[in-house]
Design a protein around this motif. Structure first.
Motif, PDB file in Angstrom:
ATOM      1  N   LEU A  19      28.015  40.667  41.135  1.00 39.60           N
ATOM      2  CA  LEU A  19      28.813  41.365  40.119  1.00 39.60           C
ATOM      3  C   LEU A  19      28.173  41.283  38.727  1.00 39.60           C
ATOM      4  CD1 LEU A  19      32.430  40.291  41.168  1.00 39.60           C
ATOM      5  CD2 LEU A  19      31.196  42.395  41.718  1.00 39.60           C
ATOM      6  N   ALA A  20      26.913  41.576  38.642  1.00 41.42           N
ATOM      7  CA  ALA A  20      26.284  41.627  37.321  1.00 41.42           C
ATOM      8  C   ALA A  20      27.048  42.628  36.452  1.00 41.42           C
ATOM      9  CB  ALA A  20      24.828  42.038  37.441  1.00 41.42           C
ATOM     10  N   ALA A  21      27.409  42.208  35.231  1.00 44.04           N
ATOM     11  CA  ALA A  21      28.210  43.058  34.348  1.00 44.04           C
ATOM     12  C   ALA A  21      27.465  44.345  34.011  1.00 44.04           C
ATOM     13  CB  ALA A  21      28.562  42.304  33.075  1.00 44.04           C
ATOM     14  N   LYS A  22      28.195  45.446  33.979  1.00 41.83           N
ATOM     15  CA  LYS A  22      27.629  46.743  33.649  1.00 41.83           C
ATOM     16  C   LYS A  22      27.967  47.113  32.205  1.00 41.83           C
ATOM     17  CE  LYS A  22      27.470  49.034  38.173  1.00 41.83           C
ATOM     18  NZ  LYS A  22      27.928  50.220  38.944  1.00 41.83           N
ATOM     19  N   LYS A  23      26.936  47.384  31.421  1.00 41.26           N
ATOM     20  CA  LYS A  23      27.151  47.798  30.037  1.00 41.26           C
ATOM     21  C   LYS A  23      27.911  49.114  29.969  1.00 41.26           C
ATOM     22  CE  LYS A  23      24.673  48.374  25.667  1.00 41.26           C
ATOM     23  NZ  LYS A  23      23.329  48.372  25.007  1.00 41.26           N
ATOM     24  N   PHE A  29      32.132  39.326  31.145  1.00 38.91           N
ATOM     25  CA  PHE A  29      33.044  38.482  31.904  1.00 38.91           C
ATOM     26  C   PHE A  29      33.252  37.133  31.224  1.00 38.91           C
ATOM     27  CE2 PHE A  29      31.111  40.833  35.733  1.00 38.91           C
ATOM     28  CZ  PHE A  29      32.029  41.855  35.632  1.00 38.91           C
ATOM     29  N   LEU A  30      34.502  36.714  31.120  1.00 43.81           N
ATOM     30  CA  LEU A  30      34.869  35.416  30.566  1.00 43.81           C
ATOM     31  C   LEU A  30      34.937  34.427  31.730  1.00 43.81           C
ATOM     32  CD1 LEU A  30      35.734  33.877  28.022  1.00 43.81           C
ATOM     33  CD2 LEU A  30      38.090  34.575  28.489  1.00 43.81           C
ATOM     34  N   LYS A  78      38.419  49.518  37.497  1.00 40.36           N
ATOM     35  CA  LYS A  78      37.644  50.739  37.759  1.00 40.36           C
ATOM     36  C   LYS A  78      36.430  50.466  38.639  1.00 40.36           C
ATOM     37  CE  LYS A  78      35.376  54.537  35.268  1.00 40.36           C
ATOM     38  NZ  LYS A  78      35.062  55.087  33.912  1.00 40.36           N
ATOM     39  N   ASP A  79      35.842  49.281  38.509  1.00 40.38           N
ATOM     40  CA  ASP A  79      34.596  48.934  39.198  1.00 40.38           C
ATOM     41  C   ASP A  79      34.893  48.494  40.630  1.00 40.38           C
ATOM     42  OD1 ASP A  79      32.121  48.063  40.006  1.00 40.38           O
ATOM     43  OD2 ASP A  79      31.802  46.683  38.331  1.00 40.38           O
ATOM     44  N   SER A  80      34.561  49.340  41.591  1.00 35.60           N
ATOM     45  CA  SER A  80      34.876  49.040  42.997  1.00 35.60           C
ATOM     46  C   SER A  80      34.163  47.794  43.512  1.00 35.60           C
ATOM     47  CB  SER A  80      34.528  50.247  43.874  1.00 35.60           C
ATOM     48  OG  SER A  80      33.155  50.584  43.749  1.00 35.60           O
ATOM     49  N   VAL A 120      48.438  41.812  29.472  1.00 33.64           N
ATOM     50  CA  VAL A 120      47.489  40.761  29.103  1.00 33.64           C
ATOM     51  C   VAL A 120      46.136  41.168  29.653  1.00 33.64           C
ATOM     52  CG1 VAL A 120      46.995  38.284  29.115  1.00 33.64           C
ATOM     53  CG2 VAL A 120      49.365  39.077  29.384  1.00 33.64           C
ATOM     54  N   ALA A 121      45.131  41.267  28.797  1.00 29.86           N
ATOM     55  CA  ALA A 121      43.849  41.770  29.291  1.00 29.86           C
ATOM     56  C   ALA A 121      42.692  41.415  28.365  1.00 29.86           C
ATOM     57  CB  ALA A 121      43.908  43.292  29.456  1.00 29.86           C
ATOM     58  N   ASN A 122      41.546  41.168  28.995  1.00 29.72           N
ATOM     59  CA  ASN A 122      40.262  41.152  28.306  1.00 29.72           C
ATOM     60  C   ASN A 122      39.736  42.571  28.451  1.00 29.72           C
ATOM     61  OD1 ASN A 122      37.629  40.827  27.411  1.00 29.72           O
ATOM     62  ND2 ASN A 122      36.973  39.565  29.140  1.00 29.72           N
ATOM     63  N   LEU A 123      40.101  43.429  27.508  1.00 29.56           N
ATOM     64  CA  LEU A 123      39.862  44.863  27.663  1.00 29.56           C
ATOM     65  C   LEU A 123      38.372  45.202  27.618  1.00 29.56           C
ATOM     66  CD1 LEU A 123      42.668  46.319  25.373  1.00 29.56           C
ATOM     67  CD2 LEU A 123      42.619  46.326  27.870  1.00 29.56           C
ATOM     68  N   PRO A 124      37.927  46.104  28.481  1.00 28.23           N
ATOM     69  CA  PRO A 124      36.551  46.607  28.357  1.00 28.23           C
ATOM     70  C   PRO A 124      36.343  47.165  26.952  1.00 28.23           C
ATOM     71  CG  PRO A 124      37.565  47.351  30.416  1.00 28.23           C
ATOM     72  CD  PRO A 124      38.658  46.726  29.600  1.00 28.23           C
TER      73      PRO A 124
END
Length: 282
Positions: A19-23, A29-30, A78-80, A120-124
């Motif tokens: 799950l490498a973060a996508k820009k 990711f926290l 959103k990220d499957s 509650v969210a760490n929003l994109p």
């Protein structure tokens, strides 16, 4: 704290599921579950609430919310690629987590939730402000949610809580503070995230007001504030000169000075101006 439940540490989850973060998705990711639990606690007692989380990623904040006793969490991702990891959290908390693989900008989540609801969210980063504006501008107020506990880029958090006269004061702060009590409750450095962003982040807690701070038609208020700050260096009489006929007279009638600039006008002043010009709007 490596874990708050029987699930693996988040670094292991990310490695296992690649799950490498996508820009392109605004992902950062926290990973520290101490911090995700702390954010969950800032949302208050969750035991009697449904929680909406946008962009859960590998599920760090999701796990914090569930560990803090949320009645139910609805996670919209959103990220499957992240769905399998979230299903593992589902298994660890049976009946407590619903996962929807969708774009939060394109679905109506309210039908999946039962009041009381907290968000509650760490929003994109790439959709955070747009989501906040949508939550603050529903057709009917009060909205379906009681409070918002949201992570943003620090500069966005500063705009939400800004006072008149400051460089960060503008439309977003007026919109938020008019309808909510707003407070920055936490600041996080770049190294708290994977990958580390270039900026600091901050968590803002917004508690809805049952009635806005001052009376005004929300559409008129939003339009006049947007116009005023679109040319924030100009005096009101110049920035708003074509808004309605005899605009300078309306500015005076609202108790404001035509020579003031938008950043000098507090929320009460903008609401007075919105009430004054509403009968003259087409």
């Amino acid at each position: 704290m490596a874990t708050i439940d029987n699930l693996p540490p988040l670094r292991d989850v990310i490695e296992t599921h690649e799950l490498a973060a996508k820009k392109s998705l605004g992902q950062n990711f926290l990973l520290d579950l101490n911090l995700t639990s702390k954010i969950a606690r800032y949302a208050g007692d969750l035991s009697g609430c449904d929680i909406l989380e946008i962009g859960p990623g590998p599920g760090g904040l999701t796990r914090g919310l569930l560990a803090e006793g949320a009645r139910k969490v609805l996670a919209v991702e959103k990220d499957s690629r992240c769905i399998t990891a979230l299903e593992e959290v589902q298994t660890a908390y049976p009946g407590k987590l619903d996962v929807i693989n969708a774009d939060a900008l394109e679905i109506d989540v309210s039908k999946h939730l039962q009041a009381p609801v907290r968000i509650v969210a760490n929003l994109p980063y790439n959709v955070g402000t747009e989501l906040l504006v949508r939550w603050l501008t529903p057709d009917v107020w009060p909205p379906f949610w009681e409070s918002l506990t949201l992570m943003f880029q620090k500069e966005v958090a500063e705009r939400i809580t800004a006072a008149p006269g400051s460089k960060t004061y503008g439309r977003l702060g007026i919109l938020a503070q008019w309808r909510c009590q707003c407070q920055t409750v936490m600041t996080l450095p770049p190294e708290a995230f994977s990958p580390p962003p270039k900026i600091h982040s901050a968590v803002v807690h917004l508690k809805r007001r049952e009635e806005p701070l001052f009376p005004a038609d929300p559409k008129v208020l939003n339009r006049v504030v947007a116009q005023a700050f679109n040319q924030r260096r100009k005096m009101l009489r110049s920035a708003l000169k074509n808004f309605v006929p005899d605009m300078e007279d309306h500015i005076v009638a609202a108790g404001l000075k035509p020579t003031d600039r938008a950043e000098q006008i507090d929320i009460e002043g903008f609401c007075a101006l919105a009430r004054q010009i509403a009968p003259h709007m087409r």
